[in-house]
Design a protein around this motif. Structure first.
Motif, PDB file in Angstrom:
ATOM      1  N   UNK A 192     -12.282 -15.635  -6.530  1.00  0.00           N
ATOM      2  CA  UNK A 192     -12.431 -16.806  -5.667  1.00  0.00           C
ATOM      3  C   UNK A 192     -11.486 -17.952  -6.032  1.00  0.00           C
ATOM      4  N   UNK A 193     -11.337 -18.316  -7.313  1.00  0.00           N
ATOM      5  CA  UNK A 193     -10.380 -19.394  -7.637  1.00  0.00           C
ATOM      6  C   UNK A 193      -8.939 -19.059  -7.282  1.00  0.00           C
ATOM      7  N   UNK A 194      -8.580 -17.761  -7.317  1.00  0.00           N
ATOM      8  CA  UNK A 194      -7.211 -17.359  -6.995  1.00  0.00           C
ATOM      9  C   UNK A 194      -6.989 -17.190  -5.491  1.00  0.00           C
ATOM     10  N   UNK A 195      -8.050 -17.273  -4.719  1.00  0.00           N
ATOM     11  CA  UNK A 195      -7.960 -16.972  -3.285  1.00  0.00           C
ATOM     12  C   UNK A 195      -8.120 -18.209  -2.410  1.00  0.00           C
ATOM     13  N   UNK A 196      -7.783 -19.372  -2.921  1.00  0.00           N
ATOM     14  CA  UNK A 196      -7.940 -20.599  -2.133  1.00  0.00           C
ATOM     15  C   UNK A 196      -7.148 -20.576  -0.829  1.00  0.00           C
ATOM     16  N   UNK A 197      -5.905 -20.044  -0.804  1.00  0.00           N
ATOM     17  CA  UNK A 197      -5.177 -20.033   0.485  1.00  0.00           C
ATOM     18  C   UNK A 197      -5.886 -19.237   1.566  1.00  0.00           C
ATOM     19  N   UNK A 198      -6.355 -18.038   1.233  1.00  0.00           N
ATOM     20  CA  UNK A 198      -6.994 -17.222   2.262  1.00  0.00           C
ATOM     21  C   UNK A 198      -8.371 -17.766   2.612  1.00  0.00           C
ATOM     22  N   UNK A 199      -9.073 -18.364   1.648  1.00  0.00           N
ATOM     23  CA  UNK A 199     -10.356 -18.988   1.953  1.00  0.00           C
ATOM     24  C   UNK A 199     -10.162 -20.161   2.914  1.00  0.00           C
ATOM     25  N   UNK A 200      -9.132 -20.959   2.685  1.00  0.00           N
ATOM     26  CA  UNK A 200      -8.861 -22.088   3.581  1.00  0.00           C
ATOM     27  C   UNK A 200      -8.461 -21.618   4.968  1.00  0.00           C
TER      28      UNK A 200
END
Length: 298
Positions: A192-200
């Motif tokens: 989750x911390x590494x996936x901020x672009x796709x989460x946004x």
């Protein structure tokens, strides 16, 4: 400089000039309708009925916006929209990510079977009537959860998540497992911390979809107008204005004598569009990266 080079340079300048003019024209065509709505929303409602307002308010007034926020139905509709957007977007992002993470691993048993079933749903659906009957059996009609549960998962968003998760080195997960972390801990503290672009990116997709949705309130709120979102309220208001015009009426009074349904509609449109316009600049960099990630799918 030879004549051929001079002609080439002149042709390039002409092409660039025409290109700039064309881009300005496209921008004007796209932005002017928005400007027209804003201008008329800030004009006096009675004066606006006369028409002829194109570039600037003829009689500046904020009574339209006061009427929007003083109208109990409009405020309630905004509250429902904000609530379903926040809850629905959060649930959609988290649930879709939790499903996508195991599906991104080739070692998952039955992975191809699950992906095939999900792919079919992208092209075929049960239809409107079976969906309505299903929601009725599940007691979702006239229920706030009808906005949340059906929108909690989206297979297209799943594909974007999967392609992003595949780019994360497996060495990170292996090292975490050596330290005793389980899959849930790895997902929560590493993925989750590494996936901020796709989460946004997915949050932007889901949020805009929830915010702009009017069909859910129109179809599934048969006798609960207090649970209608603002988009459904505007839809009914536009239909009311059109029916009144067909009947020969000048305007439909909503609350006060100095505002009309048209003026309230325009003011509500501006207020409804403003939050999304404010969110886009902050998520633009993540949005571009996320779209590139989802450009290639299995």
């Amino acid at each position: 400089m030879t004549k051929s080079k001079m002609k080439h340079s002149r042709g390039t300048k002409i092409f660039n000039t025409l290109n700039i003019i064309f881009m300005i024209l496209i921008c004007f065509i796209c932005l002017y309708p928005i400007w027209y709505v804003i201008v008329n929303s800030f004009n006096d409602a009675t004066d606006a009925l006369q028409g002829g307002i194109y570039w600037w308010p003829r009689q500046f007034s904020i009574k339209n916006y006061k009427s929007v926020f003083s109208n109990g139905s409009v405020v309630q509709a905004f509250t429902v929209t904000i609530a379903k957007t926040l809850i629905g977007t959060t649930l959609n992002v988290l649930f879709t990510a939790m499903v996508a993470y195991p599906l991104s691993k080739s070692r998952l048993i039955g992975r191809k079977y699950y992906m095939a079933i999900g792919t079919i749903t992208m092209f075929f659906s049960g239809g409107l009537i079976p969906t309505f009957l299903l929601f009725k059996k599940l007691n979702l009609l006239n229920n706030f959860l009808v906005y949340i549960i059906p929108a909690a998962f989206n297979f297209f968003n799943l594909l974007i998540f999967i392609n992003f998760f595949k780019e994360i080195p497996e060495a990170l997960e292996e090292s975490a497992k050596i330290d005793g972390a389980n899959d849930l801990t790895i997902f929560r503290k590493i993925i989750m911390p590494l996936s901020k672009p796709v989460f946004a990116t997915i949050a932007l997709f889901a949020g805009v979809g929830q915010w702009n949705d009017y069909f859910g309130g129109l179809m599934y709120m048969t006798n609960r107008t207090d649970l209608e979102p603002i988009q459904t309220f505007l839809y009914r208001l536009v239909a009311q204005v059109q029916s009144s015009q067909m009947a020969g009426s000048v305007s439909v009074q909503i609350q006060t004598s100095d505002t009309t349904s048209t003026s309230i509609k325009l003011a509500a449109m501006v207020i409804t569009t403003l939050p999304i316009c404010c969110v886009y600049p902050f998520l633009q960099k993540y949005f571009v990266k996320g779209m590139m990630i989802g450009a290639v799918k299995e």
